[in-house]
Write a protein that holds these residues in place. Sequence first.
Motif, mmCIF file in Angstrom:
data_model
loop_
_atom_site.group_PDB
_atom_site.id
_atom_site.type_symbol
_atom_site.label_atom_id
_atom_site.label_comp_id
_atom_site.label_asym_id
_atom_site.label_seq_id
_atom_site.Cartn_x
_atom_site.Cartn_y
_atom_site.Cartn_z
ATOM 1 N N UNK A 142 0.836 -1.201 0.000
ATOM 2 C CA UNK A 142 0.000 0.000 0.000
ATOM 3 C C UNK A 142 0.865 1.242 0.000
ATOM 4 N N UNK A 143 0.237 2.392 0.211
ATOM 5 C CA UNK A 143 0.940 3.671 0.224
ATOM 6 C C UNK A 143 0.843 4.297 1.605
ATOM 7 N N UNK A 144 1.990 4.583 2.204
ATOM 8 C CA UNK A 144 2.026 5.236 3.515
ATOM 9 C C UNK A 144 1.731 6.720 3.338
ATOM 10 N N UNK A 145 0.924 7.263 4.244
ATOM 11 C CA UNK A 145 0.555 8.677 4.190
ATOM 12 C C UNK A 145 0.831 9.315 5.547
ATOM 13 N N UNK A 146 0.976 10.648 5.515
ATOM 14 C CA UNK A 146 1.272 11.405 6.731
ATOM 15 C C UNK A 146 0.327 12.593 6.813
ATOM 16 N N UNK A 147 -0.190 12.839 8.021
ATOM 17 C CA UNK A 147 -1.106 13.955 8.232
ATOM 18 C C UNK A 147 -0.337 15.239 8.492
ATOM 19 N N UNK A 148 -0.925 16.353 8.054
ATOM 20 C CA UNK A 148 -0.337 17.654 8.354
ATOM 21 C C UNK A 148 -0.477 17.923 9.853
ATOM 22 N N UNK A 149 0.465 18.651 10.425
ATOM 23 C CA UNK A 149 0.402 18.967 11.848
ATOM 24 C C UNK A 149 1.434 18.191 12.636
ATOM 25 N N UNK A 150 1.448 18.433 13.930
ATOM 26 C CA UNK A 150 2.462 17.841 14.798
ATOM 27 C C UNK A 150 1.945 16.670 15.629
ATOM 28 N N UNK A 151 0.637 16.456 15.641
ATOM 29 C CA UNK A 151 0.065 15.373 16.433
ATOM 30 C C UNK A 151 0.167 14.073 15.646
ATOM 31 N N UNK A 152 0.767 13.065 16.241
ATOM 32 C CA UNK A 152 0.979 11.782 15.576
ATOM 33 C C UNK A 152 0.148 10.708 16.266
ATOM 34 N N UNK A 153 -0.376 9.783 15.447
ATOM 35 C CA UNK A 153 -1.148 8.660 15.987
ATOM 36 C C UNK A 153 -0.206 7.699 16.711
#
Length: 291
Positions: A137-148
Amino acid sequence: MAAARIAEGRSSGTWSSALSTGEFAALRAVGFEPVGQVMGSAVYHVGRSGRYWGYHDCLYDGFARYAFGSAYAPIALSGAGAPSAALVQVLDQARRSALDRMTAECSALGGDGVVAAQLTVAPFAAQPNCLEFKVIGTAVRAAGTVRAPQPFTCHLDGQGFAKLVTAGWVPVELLYGMSIGVRHDDYGTRAQTRSWNNTEVSGWSELVHAVRSDARAHLRAQSGRRGGDGVILSGGGLRIWGESCIRSGNNEQEDHVAEATLLGTTVAQFTARQAPSRTLTVMPLDPQRRR
């Protein structure tokens, strides 16, 4: 090999994906961007074990049970502890190994999750009793500094993922539900299949219904593991084939085996932080009230 691939991607400063232009645009619209293509694989040898040296034991003791006035052979379900449960367990372990390796690659790239994950199971070339579980699959990253705390995995493509997030839901985990059922071809089944009339083969109807229900139960049992609220199904499959009954000796009797699989993604609802309500300033127009 995986570490070298990730290191090469980081040093080049570019990312790769299998996303279409529409999927890429949809991801960016909801605040995500791809960081790289990730994968995981596991090859497992599936040995012959269990009672009578076989997973496909029908558990038929030669005596028909009775229900609603008719005789029938029981259905040996993996979810009910039949010998095939050991086979389902090893295949589930292989699936989890492949997913864990893909998730580890996602974390190494700094991603928050994987979209458009495709899970395939296929025989390993030139090796009997070996299966390869592969997920990509394709790894994605959210904008911002909060990480899951842990990357999500889902089968949804970029546009489907964007619609899900816009509606207030997030994917949690890609799940694989499975069941194997074995049923002896008893006298009633043989009579129905040899009939001159159009008639339902009731034993086989019960078999396919039982394995589908058991596969749903297997999927549902995993869905709450990481706090999912529901499951979005991607698809399912059903395989049926005949096996020589290992309990009949030399009588050449036959069993039928049904294998049901379900693939889906657990999702959880989130509540966006609401902006504080604005205070409305009212100025009276009456000069007397202004004083």
